[in-house]
Design a protein around this motif. Structure first.
Motif: not given
Length: 300
Positions: A133-142
């Motif tokens: 999936l595509l996630k935000e790196k720091e918070k590991n949020v999709i």
């Protein structure tokens, strides 16, 4: 073996076998049985003509639309870094070309890609199913819920600890895909009328006279072209040998002749397929040549 993408597309990607595709998608997406009945549209175009079952496709194997979503199904024998890169190219190309000019972005379809492979060499595919999936790196949020990719590594199919969470029907479909003989497929399908129908269609495609005839023609064309190229190579090798040494000249001449023979094989194959009314897409799949090259051969 069903893993050939041409056979995979014939069984799961043609309108005549749409119920097989509907069931496969329902199992992959964990939907109730028959929830996709009459709701799947195949986007690849016309059903495949009978062709050599061993050739590798260079285009999307099965591209379909269900309500609100585009799904791409790909079949691989050995899934490696190059295949994964190609898979991502397909993935984002489908997403980026979904909307016609002037259409509102709110009408963008979700896109899912399922890569089914007999074996994967990617280090992160240690389970039967891997999701990316595509996630935000720091918070590991999709950050993109409308883009999802999956890799099914069938090499892990028989390892109990790795296939937890998948239905019995999906596991059996995968085992049929992985099976190498008709007897093995029938044994897996035993007790299920639906799976027996799948096995019957595989048998018809692999073993009927039309498929055998096409494969025999392909082998014949290849042998004739390679034989011609080898003979030319021997002749050139003799000429080179007189100038720069027999051994080196023979080796180079044979190599050049075989290359020329392969080229003649491709041209001969295209010409013969034209006589048999093959469409352009089938020609691409069998020869692995691009559209422009094939069109140039047909013009000359």
């Amino acid at each position: 073996m069903l893993s050939s993408d041409l056979v995979f597309k014939e069984i799961f990607g043609t309108q005549k076998n749409i119920r097989f595709l509907e069931a496969l998608l329902e199992e992959l997406k964990k939907l109730p049985r028959n929830s996709l009945k009459n709701k799947v549209t195949i986007l690849n175009g016309n059903p495949l003509n009978k062709t050599n079952v061993k050739n590798k496709s260079v285009v999307s194997d099965i591209l379909v639309e269900i309500p609100g979503e585009i799904i791409n199904l790909e079949m691989y024998t050995n899934f490696d870094e190059e295949d994964f890169t190609k898979s991502k190219v397909y993935f984002f190309r489908i997403y980026s070309t979904d909307l016609p000019v002037g259409e509102k972005y709110e009408r963008q379809h979700k896109v899912s890609q399922y890569n089914i492979c007999l074996k994967s060499s990617l280090p992160f595919t240690k389970n039967l199913k891997t999701e990316y999936l595509l996630k935000e790196k720091e918070k590991n949020v999709i950050v993109a819920h409308d883009l999802k990719g999956y890799i099914y590594n069938l090499d892990k199919l028989d390892e109990v600890n790795y296939n937890v969470g998948e239905s019995d029907l999906l596991n059996k479909i995968f085992k049929i895909i992985k099976a190498t003989t008709d007897e093995e497929r029938k044994s897996i399908a035993e007790g299920s009328e639906f799976l027996m129908d799948v096995v019957t269609q595989i048998r018809k495609f692999l073993y009927d006279e039309e498929t055998k005839e096409m494969k025999n023609l392909q082998d014949k064309w290849k042998r004739e072209a390679e034989k011609e190229g080898y003979a030319e190579g021997m002749e050139k090798g003799m000429e080179k040998g007189m100038e720069k040494g027999m051994e080196k000249g023979m080796e180079k001449g044979i190599e050049q002749g075989i290359e020329k023979g392969i080229e003649k094989n491709q041209i001969m194959t295209i010409k013969n397929m034209q006589k048999l009314n093959f469409n352009l897409e089938s020609m691409q799949k069998i020869t692995n040549l691009d559209k422009n090259t094939i069109e140039n051969i047909l013009k000359n």
